[in-house]
Design a protein around this motif. Structure first.
Motif, mmCIF file in Angstrom:
data_model
loop_
_atom_site.group_PDB
_atom_site.id
_atom_site.type_symbol
_atom_site.label_atom_id
_atom_site.label_comp_id
_atom_site.label_asym_id
_atom_site.label_seq_id
_atom_site.Cartn_x
_atom_site.Cartn_y
_atom_site.Cartn_z
ATOM 1 N N LEU A 133 -5.992 -2.664 -2.101
ATOM 2 C CA LEU A 133 -5.038 -3.852 -2.377
ATOM 3 C C LEU A 133 -4.365 -3.589 -3.820
ATOM 4 C CD1 LEU A 133 -4.144 -6.775 -1.720
ATOM 5 C CD2 LEU A 133 -6.356 -7.535 -2.630
ATOM 6 N N GLY A 134 -5.154 -3.256 -4.388
ATOM 7 C CA GLY A 134 -4.386 -2.757 -6.056
ATOM 8 C C GLY A 134 -3.277 -1.910 -5.919
ATOM 9 N N ASN A 135 -3.289 -0.847 -4.931
ATOM 10 C CA ASN A 135 -2.160 -0.219 -4.843
ATOM 11 C C ASN A 135 -0.959 -0.911 -4.121
ATOM 12 O OD1 ASN A 135 -3.473 2.076 -5.973
ATOM 13 N ND2 ASN A 135 -4.461 2.803 -4.000
ATOM 14 N N LEU A 136 -1.178 -1.428 -3.152
ATOM 15 C CA LEU A 136 -0.097 -2.488 -2.769
ATOM 16 C C LEU A 136 0.450 -3.372 -3.412
ATOM 17 C CD1 LEU A 136 -1.743 -2.989 0.943
ATOM 18 C CD2 LEU A 136 0.078 -1.416 0.351
ATOM 19 N N LEU A 137 -0.157 -3.990 -4.272
ATOM 20 C CA LEU A 137 0.277 -4.850 -5.162
ATOM 21 C C LEU A 137 0.916 -4.509 -6.281
ATOM 22 C CD1 LEU A 137 -2.574 -7.507 -5.588
ATOM 23 C CD2 LEU A 137 -0.636 -7.950 -3.954
ATOM 24 N N SER A 138 0.635 -3.348 -6.692
ATOM 25 C CA SER A 138 1.380 -2.574 -7.941
ATOM 26 C C SER A 138 2.381 -1.393 -7.374
ATOM 27 C CB SER A 138 0.364 -1.974 -8.911
ATOM 28 O OG SER A 138 -0.537 -0.849 -8.109
ATOM 29 N N LEU A 139 2.431 -1.393 -5.982
ATOM 30 C CA LEU A 139 3.186 -0.404 -5.199
ATOM 31 C C LEU A 139 3.031 0.843 -5.809
ATOM 32 C CD1 LEU A 139 6.714 -2.475 -5.398
ATOM 33 C CD2 LEU A 139 5.191 -2.198 -3.298
ATOM 34 N N ARG A 140 1.847 1.279 -6.050
ATOM 35 C CA ARG A 140 1.176 2.679 -6.470
ATOM 36 C C ARG A 140 1.057 3.535 -5.118
ATOM 37 N NH1 ARG A 140 -1.996 0.046 -10.115
ATOM 38 N NH2 ARG A 140 -3.725 0.624 -9.045
ATOM 39 N N LEU A 141 1.998 3.603 -4.353
ATOM 40 C CA LEU A 141 1.735 4.339 -2.969
ATOM 41 C C LEU A 141 2.374 5.860 -3.165
ATOM 42 C CD1 LEU A 141 3.153 1.619 -0.447
ATOM 43 C CD2 LEU A 141 0.544 1.841 -1.328
ATOM 44 N N ASN A 142 1.339 6.511 -2.278
ATOM 45 C CA ASN A 142 1.954 7.973 -2.205
ATOM 46 C C ASN A 142 3.238 8.132 -1.465
ATOM 47 O OD1 ASN A 142 1.828 10.531 -0.832
ATOM 48 N ND2 ASN A 142 -0.095 11.015 -1.808
ATOM 49 N N PRO A 143 4.089 8.967 -1.939
ATOM 50 C CA PRO A 143 5.190 8.982 -1.289
ATOM 51 C C PRO A 143 5.318 9.315 0.327
ATOM 52 C CG PRO A 143 5.602 10.015 -3.422
ATOM 53 C CD PRO A 143 4.019 9.843 -3.177
ATOM 54 N N GLY A 144 4.089 10.130 0.557
ATOM 55 C CA GLY A 144 4.001 10.423 1.860
ATOM 56 C C GLY A 144 3.594 9.335 2.775
ATOM 57 N N ILE A 145 2.977 8.242 2.354
ATOM 58 C CA ILE A 145 2.652 6.932 2.922
ATOM 59 C C ILE A 145 4.093 6.351 3.353
ATOM 60 C CG2 ILE A 145 1.629 4.707 2.874
ATOM 61 C CD1 ILE A 145 -0.436 5.984 1.326
ATOM 62 N N LEU A 146 4.841 6.432 2.417
ATOM 63 C CA LEU A 146 6.419 5.490 2.812
ATOM 64 C C LEU A 146 7.200 6.406 3.663
ATOM 65 C CD1 LEU A 146 7.317 4.828 -1.076
ATOM 66 C CD2 LEU A 146 6.310 3.422 0.766
ATOM 67 N N PHE A 147 6.857 7.868 3.852
ATOM 68 C CA PHE A 147 7.584 8.585 4.797
ATOM 69 C C PHE A 147 7.357 8.378 6.018
ATOM 70 C CE2 PHE A 147 9.239 11.323 1.094
ATOM 71 C CZ PHE A 147 10.517 11.292 1.207
ATOM 72 N N ALA A 148 5.943 8.152 6.178
ATOM 73 C CA ALA A 148 5.193 7.895 7.367
ATOM 74 C C ALA A 148 5.527 6.591 7.978
ATOM 75 C CB ALA A 148 3.528 8.152 7.086
ATOM 76 N N ALA A 149 5.728 5.661 7.070
ATOM 77 C CA ALA A 149 6.154 4.480 7.593
ATOM 78 C C ALA A 149 7.472 4.371 7.863
ATOM 79 C CB ALA A 149 6.021 3.175 6.394
ATOM 80 N N MET A 150 8.443 5.127 7.456
ATOM 81 C CA MET A 150 9.782 5.389 7.807
ATOM 82 C C MET A 150 10.038 5.976 9.023
ATOM 83 S SD MET A 150 11.836 6.767 4.253
ATOM 84 C CE MET A 150 12.958 7.546 5.002
ATOM 85 N N SER A 151 9.027 7.104 9.271
ATOM 86 C CA SER A 151 8.781 8.085 10.684
ATOM 87 C C SER A 151 8.654 6.740 11.773
ATOM 88 C CB SER A 151 7.824 9.007 10.511
ATOM 89 O OG SER A 151 7.731 9.412 11.717
ATOM 90 N N SER A 152 7.755 5.919 11.607
ATOM 91 C CA SER A 152 7.258 5.011 12.556
ATOM 92 C C SER A 152 8.239 3.856 12.863
ATOM 93 C CB SER A 152 5.964 3.966 12.188
ATOM 94 O OG SER A 152 6.391 3.367 11.010
ATOM 95 N N VAL A 153 9.202 3.610 12.061
ATOM 96 C CA VAL A 153 10.458 2.567 12.214
ATOM 97 C C VAL A 153 11.597 3.560 12.980
ATOM 98 C CG1 VAL A 153 12.420 1.672 11.006
ATOM 99 C CG2 VAL A 153 10.086 1.516 10.080
ATOM 100 N N PHE A 154 11.696 4.922 12.521
ATOM 101 C CA PHE A 154 12.546 5.660 13.425
ATOM 102 C C PHE A 154 12.213 5.865 14.837
ATOM 103 C CE2 PHE A 154 13.983 7.338 9.083
ATOM 104 C CZ PHE A 154 15.396 6.891 9.313
ATOM 105 N N TYR A 155 11.152 5.924 15.016
ATOM 106 C CA TYR A 155 10.675 6.056 16.434
ATOM 107 C C TYR A 155 10.700 4.958 17.242
ATOM 108 C CZ TYR A 155 8.035 8.337 20.256
ATOM 109 O OH TYR A 155 7.747 8.893 21.519
ATOM 110 N N ALA A 156 10.459 3.668 16.686
ATOM 111 C CA ALA A 156 10.619 2.458 17.343
ATOM 112 C C ALA A 156 11.948 2.406 17.496
ATOM 113 C CB ALA A 156 10.226 1.377 16.220
#
Length: 284
Positions: A133-156
């Motif tokens: 929760l702390g990472n999400l609230l402060s947007l301290r996310l690994n860039p790999g997680i953001l790329f994985a989310a992008m990949s899921s959107v592109f595949y959709a």
């Protein structure tokens, strides 16, 4: 081949994809380019000799556009794997069904149903546990997680773009044009980014060939075969096991470990995604 056996083979094949990417010292886009290129080079002779490659202009346009979207999906997923663990990247990339439901609502005004929203809520809770929760609230996310989310959107987007075309066009004919467009696009991206496309070691070339033939060609031919004989909902749920297979392979081959929080969060995400496929049973 038995469709269930074909599906199992396909899941194992695509589960190896993150492992190949982790093992090779190659940038994400060139790796994606060679994945599609080698798969197409081995498919093309069969299609040219045994298939009628004539296709309508509309279907060719759909196959081409879908190829560009698929290229972005693979490139994003490769970046995710390189900047995160194979297991976490694969898990987050499997959020695709949630995006399909949301995009269907926005674009087609089709209500997904109560099971979808409940599944989305469960998956969201799993993401909070998984990422913290702390990472999400402060947007301290690994860039790999953001790329994985992008990949899921592109595949959709890919799924929605190709909706219905496989009912009109032979699967291998579609793959011929789709992968050709994706490979050409990724090749241009590689050249534009001045990424190295030659001078690799023999080990890297073998990994690239394995990625193209095992993960792309054999994996998706067997999965598409299963889709033609098994209910698509059952196939979609079964494909979630790719995350488990990749996790086991990453632990065995790469030595990747997961902690209790990641296991719990991952189980909630998979349960939520699986729940979105449930259909309300009619009253008897």
């Amino acid at each position: 081949m038995n469709p269930k056996t074909s599906l199992a083979i396909g899941i194992i094949c695509i589960a190896f994809s993150p492992i190949f990417i982790k093992l090779m010292p190659l940038a994400a886009i060139p790796a994606a380019f060679y994945r599609l290129l080698f798969a197409w080079l081995f498919l093309a002779p069969y299609c040219l000799l045994a298939k009628n490659l004539r296709i309508g202009k509309k279907d060719l346009l759909i196959a081409t556009v879908a190829g560009l979207v698929f290229a972005l999906d693979i490139a994003s997923w490769n970046m995710a794997i390189q900047q995160s663990t194979a297991t976490i990247a694969t898990l987050i990339a499997n959020l695709t069904p949630l995006w399909v439901g949301l995009l269907t609502l926005v674009l087609y005004k089709k209500q997904p149903g109560a099971s979808f929203w409940l599944g989305a809520l469960i998956a969201l809770c799993g993401m909070v546990v998984l990422l913290g929760l702390g990472n999400l609230l402060s947007l301290r996310l690994n860039p790999g997680i953001l790329f994985a989310a992008m990949s899921s959107v592109f595949y959709a987007i890919y799924i929605l773009t190709t909706r219905g075309i496989l009912q009109r066009v032979d699967t291998l004919v579609f793959m011929f044009y789709n992968m050709l467009a994706a490979a050409l696009f990724l090749g241009l991206l590689s050249l534009g980014s001045h990424a190295a496309l030659t001078g690799f070691s023999a080990r890297t070339w073998l990994l690239l060939i394995g990625l193209g033939l095992l993960c792309q060609l054999l994996g998706w031919i067997t999965i598409n075969y299963a889709i033609r004989h098994i209910d698509s909902t059952q196939v979609s749920i079964a494909l979630l096991s790719q995350t488990v297979a990749t996790g086991l392979l990453a632990w065995w081959i790469l030595g990747e470990a997961v902690n209790i929080r990641e296991i719990l969060g991952g189980m909630l995400v998979l349960a939520g995604i699986g729940f979105t496929f449930l259909k309300r049973c009619p009253r008897g």
